[in-house]
Design a protein around this motif. Structure first.
Motif, PDB file in Angstrom:
ATOM      1  N   LEU A 249       0.845  -1.208   0.000  1.00 29.68           N
ATOM      2  CA  LEU A 249       0.000   0.000   0.000  1.00 29.68           C
ATOM      3  C   LEU A 249       0.877   1.254   0.000  1.00 29.68           C
ATOM      4  O   LEU A 249       0.609   2.210  -0.740  1.00 29.68           O
ATOM      5  N   ALA A 250       1.910   1.227   0.837  1.00 27.38           N
ATOM      6  CA  ALA A 250       2.787   2.413   0.934  1.00 27.38           C
ATOM      7  C   ALA A 250       3.532   2.641  -0.378  1.00 27.38           C
ATOM      8  O   ALA A 250       3.688   3.775  -0.828  1.00 27.38           O
ATOM      9  N   ASP A 251       3.968   1.551  -1.020  1.00 36.02           N
ATOM     10  CA  ASP A 251       4.803   1.693  -2.223  1.00 36.02           C
ATOM     11  C   ASP A 251       3.989   2.024  -3.469  1.00 36.02           C
ATOM     12  O   ASP A 251       4.442   2.779  -4.330  1.00 36.02           O
ATOM     13  N   THR A 252       2.809   1.403  -3.596  1.00 38.42           N
ATOM     14  CA  THR A 252       2.075   1.523  -4.863  1.00 38.42           C
ATOM     15  C   THR A 252       0.904   2.492  -4.784  1.00 38.42           C
ATOM     16  O   THR A 252       0.453   2.994  -5.814  1.00 38.42           O
ATOM     17  N   GLY A 253       0.342   2.674  -3.574  1.00 38.82           N
ATOM     18  CA  GLY A 253      -0.863   3.500  -3.452  1.00 38.82           C
ATOM     19  C   GLY A 253      -2.089   2.838  -4.078  1.00 38.82           C
ATOM     20  O   GLY A 253      -3.123   3.479  -4.258  1.00 38.82           O
ATOM     21  N   ARG A 254      -1.967   1.555  -4.397  1.00 39.92           N
ATOM     22  CA  ARG A 254      -3.099   0.848  -5.012  1.00 39.92           C
ATOM     23  C   ARG A 254      -3.839   0.008  -3.981  1.00 39.92           C
ATOM     24  O   ARG A 254      -3.247  -0.442  -3.004  1.00 39.92           O
ATOM     25  N   ASN A 255      -5.112  -0.251  -4.235  1.00 42.63           N
ATOM     26  CA  ASN A 255      -5.910  -1.109  -3.363  1.00 42.63           C
ATOM     27  C   ASN A 255      -5.794  -2.553  -3.824  1.00 42.63           C
ATOM     28  O   ASN A 255      -5.476  -2.816  -4.997  1.00 42.63           O
ATOM     29  N   LEU A 256      -6.139  -3.468  -2.919  1.00 42.58           N
ATOM     30  CA  LEU A 256      -5.928  -4.875  -3.227  1.00 42.58           C
ATOM     31  C   LEU A 256      -6.900  -5.738  -2.426  1.00 42.58           C
ATOM     32  O   LEU A 256      -7.112  -5.509  -1.238  1.00 42.58           O
ATOM     33  N   THR A 257      -7.486  -6.717  -3.115  1.00 42.76           N
ATOM     34  CA  THR A 257      -8.253  -7.754  -2.416  1.00 42.76           C
ATOM     35  C   THR A 257      -7.656  -9.079  -2.855  1.00 42.76           C
ATOM     36  O   THR A 257      -7.585  -9.360  -4.054  1.00 42.76           O
ATOM     37  N   VAL A 258      -7.192  -9.873  -1.880  1.00 41.53           N
ATOM     38  CA  VAL A 258      -6.358 -10.995  -2.271  1.00 41.53           C
ATOM     39  C   VAL A 258      -6.579 -12.223  -1.382  1.00 41.53           C
ATOM     40  O   VAL A 258      -6.795 -12.097  -0.172  1.00 41.53           O
ATOM     41  N   ASN A 259      -6.549 -13.394  -2.009  1.00 39.27           N
ATOM     42  CA  ASN A 259      -6.618 -14.659  -1.279  1.00 39.27           C
ATOM     43  C   ASN A 259      -5.275 -14.962  -0.623  1.00 39.27           C
ATOM     44  O   ASN A 259      -4.229 -14.760  -1.254  1.00 39.27           O
TER      45      ASN A 259
END
Ligand code: NAD
Ligand code: WQD
Length: 346
Positions: A249-259
């Motif tokens: 999150l800190a590096d990319t600023g992107r959101n993520l939903t992950v198994n």
């Protein structure tokens, strides 16, 4: 980073605190101890050689949250705090919605007020319900089939809506499969109150003599040996994923939903046999009726976790069983034994 860990005294939370501390993060725990013991904190101190700040806070207490967020300047939140028993959620659905959903809303509101815009959320494979096909990737339909699972799906949605409303707000929703095992030190581990709902802690309690025998819920499933198949992963691998997600999150600023799983299905009987190897004793069991609501087979496709976070499980089934047994053997009555010792007058 300075990180608020809600539910940090619980099973997965305390293992994650160890990993976060090892990576040099500063941790503040907020927990109401509804399903954990404050004695975990002493153990965390011994393991990390650091003083970990801890506050008895119920997430639904807006005042207490505001005080916490004005006392510390957090860079991120890792949000474990929740009630998690599927059966109980069917008996007391409103308590589950109130605790998990209202608690999460209060937390997110406090974050917004304090301009803390990074969260890692404990979701669950239970959001998939009874899957159409396995392995399950993140594109599979979200259709939870119990109130507990619905609280997780709702919180994922409300986090998603918050991220959409504020591009500065970033979130990782981690869908855990079946976490088991313990820290290899034997100092922290899973300590369910009452009769364990889950397979591994039940087996541990049979092995240590607290319960007579395991009841295997059905051997007539369409699986290789007829027993239910799940994706068990070591709690320390899972803990590591939280540190990786924060960095993502800190590096990319992107959101993520992950198994988060191994990608490998293990049956009840396979787990039992591996545990017998680890503890060197036979575990008595009987086959009983299927447990209502159980599915035959569920395991993850963990490809997305590898490609985004660079995360893969490292610890195998033998390590899961060895560490679970080491914890149980070292603490036959869990943290409660420590509570008893503490109560004996000097
Ligand atoms: P746990 O019960 O050991 O830990 C949860 C912690 O949250 C406990 O310490 C509890 O006292 C605290 N808590 C609960 N409600 C609270 C509130 N309103 N305010 C403050 N603290 C509160 O559970 P766990 O196994 O460590 O699970 C952690 C998270 O992971 C939960 O959100 C759970 O739903 C999720 N999860 C767990 C599993 C699993 O198999 N253990 C699988 C998938 C997802
Ligand atoms: C595993 C297998 C049982 C106990 C649950 C929640 C899920 C998630 C993890 C939080 C199944 C069998 C079990 C026993 C048995 N939690 N079993 N005898 O059901 O995959 O998932 O915990 O998010 O939401 O539903 O895990 O450990 O309960 O069961 O035979 O005494 O073991 O039937 O096949 P499950 P589990």
């Amino acid at each position: 980073m300075r990180i608020l860990v809600t539910g940090g005294a619980g099973y997965i939370g305390c293992h994650t605190c160890v990993v976060l501390a090892e990576r040099g993060h500063q941790i503040v725990i907020a927990d109401n101890f509804v399903n954990s013991s404050p004695l975990v904190l002493q153990r965390l101190g011994r393991l990390t050689q650091k003083v970990i700040a801890s506050h008895r806070v119920d997430l639904r207490d807006h005042e207490a949250l505001n005080t916490l967020f004005s006392t510390y300047r957090f860079d991120a939140v890792v949000h474990f705090a929740a009630l998690k028993a599927v059966g109980e959620s069917c008996e007391r659905p409103l308590d589950y919605y109130e605790n998990n959903v209202c608690g999460s809303i209060a937390l997110l509101q406090a974050m917004v007020r304090a301009k803390v815009r990074r969260i890692v959320f404990s979701s669950s494979a239970t959001v998939y319900g009874d899957p159409q096909q396995v392995p399950l990737d993140e594109a599979a339909a979200v259709q939870p089939c119990n109130p507990y699972g619905r609280t997780k799906a709702m919180i994922e949605q409300l986090i998603g809506d918050l991220c959409a409303s504020d591009p500065m707000f970033t979130a990782a929703c981690l869908r855990y499969f079946n976490p088991v095992g313990a820290h290899p030190s034997g100092l922290i581990g899973e300590d369910p109150s009452g009769i364990p709902n889950n397979l591994m802690p039940y087996i541990c309690q049979v092995a240590v003599g607290r319960r007579e025998q395991l009841r295997i819920f059905g051997n007539d499933y369409p699986t290789a040996d007829g027993t239910g198949v799940r994706d068990y992963l070591h709690v320390l691998d899972l803990a590591r994923a939280h540190a990786d997600a924060l960095e993502y999150l800190a590096d990319t600023g992107r959101n993520l939903t992950v198994n988060l799983g191994t990608g490998q299905g293990i049956s009840v009987l396979q787990l039992l046999r591996a545990f017998e190897q680890a503890c060197g004793r036979e575990i008595p069991y009987e086959i009983v009726e299927r447990r209502p609501g159980d599915v035959a087979t569920i395991y993850a496709d963990p490809t997305l976790a590898a490609s985004t976070l660079g995360w893969r499980t490292e610890l195998d089934l033998d390590a899961m069983c060895r560490d679970a047994w080491n914890w149980q053997m070292s603490n036959p009555d869990g943290y409660r034994a420590l509570e008893r010792v503490r109560r004996i007058p000097a």
